[in-house]
Design a protein around this motif. Structure first.
Motif, mmCIF file in Angstrom:
data_model
loop_
_atom_site.group_PDB
_atom_site.id
_atom_site.type_symbol
_atom_site.label_atom_id
_atom_site.label_comp_id
_atom_site.label_asym_id
_atom_site.label_seq_id
_atom_site.Cartn_x
_atom_site.Cartn_y
_atom_site.Cartn_z
ATOM 1 N N SER A 183 0.816 -1.394 -0.126
ATOM 2 C CA SER A 183 -0.090 0.156 0.232
ATOM 3 C C SER A 183 0.380 1.250 -0.041
ATOM 4 C CB SER A 183 -0.581 0.030 1.022
ATOM 5 O OG SER A 183 -0.040 0.092 2.443
ATOM 6 N N ILE A 192 -5.071 1.666 -4.491
ATOM 7 C CA ILE A 192 -5.319 1.351 -3.442
ATOM 8 C C ILE A 192 -5.061 0.321 -2.983
ATOM 9 C CG2 ILE A 192 -7.120 0.608 -1.442
ATOM 10 C CD1 ILE A 192 -8.915 3.697 -2.652
ATOM 11 N N ASN A 233 -6.822 3.264 1.385
ATOM 12 C CA ASN A 233 -5.214 1.856 1.387
ATOM 13 C C ASN A 233 -4.328 1.905 2.639
ATOM 14 O OD1 ASN A 233 -3.465 1.504 -0.851
ATOM 15 N ND2 ASN A 233 -2.191 3.536 -0.191
#
Ligand SMILES: NC(=O)c1ccc[n+]([C@@H]2O[C@H](COP(=O)([O-])OP(=O)(O)OC[C@H]3O[C@@H](n4cnc5c(N)ncnc54)[C@H](OP(=O)(O)O)[C@@H]3O)[C@@H](O)[C@H]2O)c1
Length: 246
Positions: A183, A192, A233
């Motif tokens: 991430s 994401i 995320n």
């Protein structure tokens, strides 16, 4: 979302994801479904003959050498638009509870299928996901670039109060750690990456006592994915969007 690739689509959550994706009011243009043995994936084959957006791709995820040819095949399908979403759903789980009965090979197999495979598949497909993200003017989310690693609450270290299940728990905890690093690496591309627990679901893996039907779990998962924003995320969430402890 123009395109999505889901692994493990001959049964369980993967198959239901494909069913519900093609039934959306605005279905993706390309729904790529991987299976180990296409000839035996009868339900998926029937679905694909009725929905031209479904592309069935053969891969045994233990065969890491086949990832490069797979990414080439995916690239030819999605073309210049790239790939919006990778959903690593395929996984294995065994019931070995006690250290006394644990074999090194069980750990190795779980790490290969549940951790190494989704990570290396992400590596192979990331260039296509970056293309999709760079071509989309949408904010981070489903229609830009998204990597979903199907994890499990059993991979949560802080929620582990009952122990056991060494291979499964450890392989999903490691996957969670990888999701978090990923991430941070893809953030600047507007992509994401998150870990998702589908709930305890009635599938071959979840068993008949599970409280959620596969239809309920997948319908909530798709709702949750459609409402993702940049703040998601690097999170560990469950099917209904609730954040989970690492
Ligand atoms: N069901 C639950 O309650 C639950 C809870 C938490 C997390 N999860 C996670 O959700 C994901 C999906 O689970 P599920 O319930 O749908 O499981 P499932 O019904 O047992 O299906 C597993 C899928 O993974 C595929 N797979 C396994 N090994 C593979 C390999 N080497 N190469 C390619 N495909 C492979 C299987 O294909 P084959 O038929 O060819 O073996 C099958 O399509 C898994 O990651 C699981 O850990 C499930």
């Amino acid at each position: 979302m123009k395109s999505i690739l889901v692994t493990g689509c001959n049964r369980g959550i993967g198959l239901e994801l494909i069913k519900q994706l093609v039934a959306l009011s605005k279905p993706p243009q390309h729904v790529l479904a991987t299976v180990r043995q296409p000839d035996k994936a009868k339900e998926l084959q029937e679905l694909a003959s009725a929905n031209k957006s479904i592309h069935i791709l053969q891969i045994d995820l233990k065969d890491l050498k086949s990832y490069k040819p797979l990414s080439k095949e995916v690239g030819e399908i999605v073309g210049d638009d790239g790939l919006n979403v990778l959903l690593n759903s395929a996984g294995i789980s065994s019931k070995f509870a006690r250290l006394q009965y644990l074999k090194a090979e069980q750990l190795e197999e779980h790490f290969l299928v549940n951790t190494i495979a989704p990570t290396m598949l992400t590596k192979a497909l990331l260039p296509l996901i970056k293309v999709a993200a760079s071509r989309s003017s949408s904010p981070p989310g489903l229609s830009k670039g998204l990597i979903v690693n199907m994890s499990s609450i059993l991979g949560s270290i802080s929620s582990n109060t009952t122990g056991g299940l060494y291979p499964y728990r450890a392989s999903k905890s490691a996957l969670n750690a990888i999701t978090r690093s990923l991430s941070l690496e893809v953030k600047d591309d507007g992509i994401i990456a998150l870990s998702l627990h589908p709930g305890w679901v009635k599938t071959d893996m979840g068993g008949p006592k599970a409280p959620l039907t596969v239809q309920e779990s997948v319908s909530k998962i798709l709702q949750t994915l459609s409402s993702l924003e940049a703040r998601h995320n690097g999170q560990f969430i469950q099917f209904d969007g609730q954040e989970l402890p690492w």
